[in-house]
Design a protein around this motif. Structure first.
Motif, PDB file in Angstrom:
ATOM      1  N   SER A 261      -2.237 -19.995 -26.015  1.00 54.83           N
ATOM      2  CA  SER A 261      -0.919 -20.431 -25.553  1.00 54.83           C
ATOM      3  C   SER A 261      -0.848 -21.782 -26.208  1.00 54.83           C
ATOM      4  CB  SER A 261      -0.536 -20.398 -24.284  1.00 54.83           C
ATOM      5  OG  SER A 261      -1.407 -21.130 -23.384  1.00 54.83           O
ATOM      6  N   ILE A 262      -1.772 -22.652 -26.037  1.00 53.74           N
ATOM      7  CA  ILE A 262      -1.625 -23.990 -26.578  1.00 53.74           C
ATOM      8  C   ILE A 262      -1.704 -24.112 -28.014  1.00 53.74           C
ATOM      9  CG2 ILE A 262      -2.851 -26.532 -26.468  1.00 53.74           C
ATOM     10  CD1 ILE A 262      -3.916 -25.388 -23.794  1.00 53.74           C
TER      11      ILE A 262
ATOM     12  N   GLN B 203       1.705 -23.792 -29.912  1.00 53.96           N
ATOM     13  CA  GLN B 203       2.867 -24.651 -29.605  1.00 53.96           C
ATOM     14  C   GLN B 203       3.725 -24.898 -31.062  1.00 53.96           C
ATOM     15  OE1 GLN B 203       3.735 -26.131 -26.489  1.00 53.96           O
ATOM     16  NE2 GLN B 203       2.499 -24.303 -26.183  1.00 53.96           N
TER      17      GLN B 203
ATOM     18  N   TYR C   9       5.391 -27.803 -31.402  1.00 55.11           N
ATOM     19  CA  TYR C   9       5.259 -29.102 -31.569  1.00 55.11           C
ATOM     20  C   TYR C   9       3.651 -29.189 -32.100  1.00 55.11           C
ATOM     21  CZ  TYR C   9       5.016 -34.067 -31.238  1.00 55.11           C
ATOM     22  OH  TYR C   9       4.990 -35.552 -31.385  1.00 55.11           O
ATOM     23  N   THR C  10       3.309 -29.510 -32.985  1.00 59.20           N
ATOM     24  CA  THR C  10       1.962 -29.490 -33.988  1.00 59.20           C
ATOM     25  C   THR C  10       1.192 -30.627 -33.680  1.00 59.20           C
ATOM     26  OG1 THR C  10       2.832 -29.634 -35.924  1.00 59.20           O
ATOM     27  CG2 THR C  10       2.805 -27.448 -35.221  1.00 59.20           C
TER      28      THR C  10
ATOM     29  N   PRO D 191       5.402 -21.384 -25.816  1.00 58.44           N
ATOM     30  CA  PRO D 191       5.211 -21.793 -27.205  1.00 58.44           C
ATOM     31  C   PRO D 191       6.123 -23.196 -27.430  1.00 58.44           C
ATOM     32  CG  PRO D 191       5.578 -19.510 -27.172  1.00 58.44           C
ATOM     33  CD  PRO D 191       5.869 -19.758 -25.842  1.00 58.44           C
ATOM     34  N   ASP D 192       7.063 -23.394 -26.575  1.00 63.43           N
ATOM     35  CA  ASP D 192       7.790 -24.783 -26.641  1.00 63.43           C
ATOM     36  C   ASP D 192       7.441 -25.961 -25.627  1.00 63.43           C
ATOM     37  OD1 ASP D 192       9.190 -23.143 -24.840  1.00 63.43           O
ATOM     38  OD2 ASP D 192      11.164 -23.584 -25.227  1.00 63.43           O
ATOM     39  N   TYR D 193       6.367 -25.367 -24.816  1.00 62.48           N
ATOM     40  CA  TYR D 193       6.085 -26.276 -23.548  1.00 62.48           C
ATOM     41  C   TYR D 193       5.963 -28.023 -24.086  1.00 62.48           C
ATOM     42  CZ  TYR D 193       3.099 -28.235 -20.048  1.00 62.48           C
ATOM     43  OH  TYR D 193       2.484 -28.848 -19.081  1.00 62.48           O
ATOM     44  N   ILE D 194       5.179 -28.247 -25.140  1.00 63.35           N
ATOM     45  CA  ILE D 194       5.054 -29.536 -25.569  1.00 63.35           C
ATOM     46  C   ILE D 194       6.354 -30.066 -26.093  1.00 63.35           C
ATOM     47  CG2 ILE D 194       4.019 -31.287 -26.772  1.00 63.35           C
ATOM     48  CD1 ILE D 194       1.993 -29.973 -24.709  1.00 63.35           C
ATOM     49  N   GLU D 195       7.084 -29.281 -26.981  1.00 59.67           N
ATOM     50  CA  GLU D 195       8.290 -29.759 -27.403  1.00 59.67           C
ATOM     51  C   GLU D 195       9.425 -29.957 -26.314  1.00 59.67           C
ATOM     52  OE1 GLU D 195      10.631 -28.139 -31.262  1.00 59.67           O
ATOM     53  OE2 GLU D 195      10.707 -26.871 -29.439  1.00 59.67           O
TER      54      GLU D 195
ATOM     55  N   LYS E 157       8.454 -23.608 -18.033  1.00 56.92           N
ATOM     56  CA  LYS E 157       7.735 -23.825 -19.430  1.00 56.92           C
ATOM     57  C   LYS E 157       6.296 -23.612 -18.996  1.00 56.92           C
ATOM     58  CE  LYS E 157      11.291 -24.101 -21.815  1.00 56.92           C
ATOM     59  NZ  LYS E 157      11.723 -23.281 -22.856  1.00 56.92           N
TER      60      LYS E 157
END
Length: 333
Positions: free
Chosen positions: A25-26, A29, A31-32, A98-102, A206
């Protein structure tokens, strides 16, 4: 939006059943520009082997080994090694979208803050998270955050967990997780919030906190759980000294800690070992019973708990077991 390097810290200790799903899941992401620091805290199962075999080919993933020293020490080590401008913590038996960090980073940039938080959901592993209707993003002061926390007015399941947030790394210059202690989030998160004064909140879910019977907070009761109560009392007292006008809200939060601790004692098979503690906790919780029952800030679950406790510890035990069963089915949030 910006393209800062973000360090994701993942402590690993005996989670071979869950580590692959977490790290996948990480890795996915959107955001790469991330580095993923895996801290092997002396794990004794196949967790580290799985991480090495399936994820270290991705040069964003780094593995650090240390002798077993606990979750706090692993987090502190990962933060120390982090090269990113920002830090995110993920527990190795949980998952993120998938958009956790973003999502978190976009709030940092939009509102020019040093901490941003998303909502999370505690749920069985195969269950999908709820869809939040008309989710918002906004800023809130530290004072208002803890007032709303005590009054149960924060959006879905926001609290004091270390995960579900992004932090400016510099905040950890003088603040560390307490090593050798449990329930370290309660002892640390509020201190980070006091450093910044203002934080951003996003109401979308998220972070997926996956219910795991082997995790620290899911085990049967033992005396180390009193550390949770100690940490909650310290947080209560420190915040009250700074924000005396939200004392009632802070008292409600501490009431939750008292009720939660007592509940975990009464449902444990060894509850007779803590007979005196049960009596003391019951007395503290039922103090000003009438005012608490009439307090509109207490939700239905709290009122039900107070009434059942007034009827006796056996009633309280039954009511909490019912709540736990509902929560497992996703009905008790």
């Amino acid at each position: 939006m910006g393209n800062d390097l973000i360090s994701i810290i993942v402590p690993i200790y005996n989670v071979e059943e869950y580590i692959e799903e977490c790290l996948e899941s990480i890795q996915k992401q959107i955001y790469t520009n991330i580095e993923v620091i895996l801290v092997d805290d002396g794990s004794m199962d196949n967790s580290v082997a799985i991480a090495q075999h399936k994820f270290l080919d991705d040069d964003r993933f780094k593995l650090i080994h240390q002798e077993n020293a606990g979750l706090s020490a692993a987090r502190n080590r990962g933060i120390k090694e982090a090269q990113g401008e920002y830090v995110v913590l993920v527990d190795s038996d949980d998952k993120v979208t998938p958009d956790y960090i973003e999502y978190l980073y976009s709030m940092i940039k939009k509102y020019n803050v040093k901490i941003a938080t998303c909502a999370h959901q505690s749920l069985p592993r195969k269950q999908k998270p709820k869809k939040i209707v008309n989710p918002r993003t906004y800023t809130i002061s530290t004072k208002e955050y803890f007032k709303k926390l005590g009054d149960k007015e924060l959006p879905f399941q926001l609290g004091v967990a270390a995960w579900g947030r992004i932090y400016k790394k510099e905040l950890f210059t003088n603040i560390n997780y307490p090593e050798g202690k449990l329930f370290e989030d309660t002892a640390t998160t509020y201190k980070l919030y006091l450093e910044v004064g203002t934080t951003a909140i996003g109401e979308e879910i998220k972070y997926l906190y996956c219910q795991n019977e082997n995790s620290i907070v899911q085990k049967g009761f033992n005396k180390t759980r009193f550390q949770f109560l100690d940490n909650e009392k310290k947080m209560h007292d420190d915040l009250q000294a700074i924000y005396p006008d939200i004392e009632k809200s802070l008292d409600r939060r501490y009431q939750y800690a008292l009720m939660n601790t007592l509940a975990h004692i009464v449902i444990s098979p060894n509850n007779t070992e803590f007979k005196n503690e049960q009596i003391k906790l019951r007395k503290a919780i039922l103090k000003d019973f009438g005012k608490k029952i009439l307090d509109k800030k207490n939700n239905k679950k709290d009122i039900f708990g107070l009434i059942s406790l007034r009827l006796g510890l056996s009633f309280y035990r039954i009511s909490f077991k019912v709540f736990k069963k509902m929560k497992k089915k996703g009905l008790g949030e």
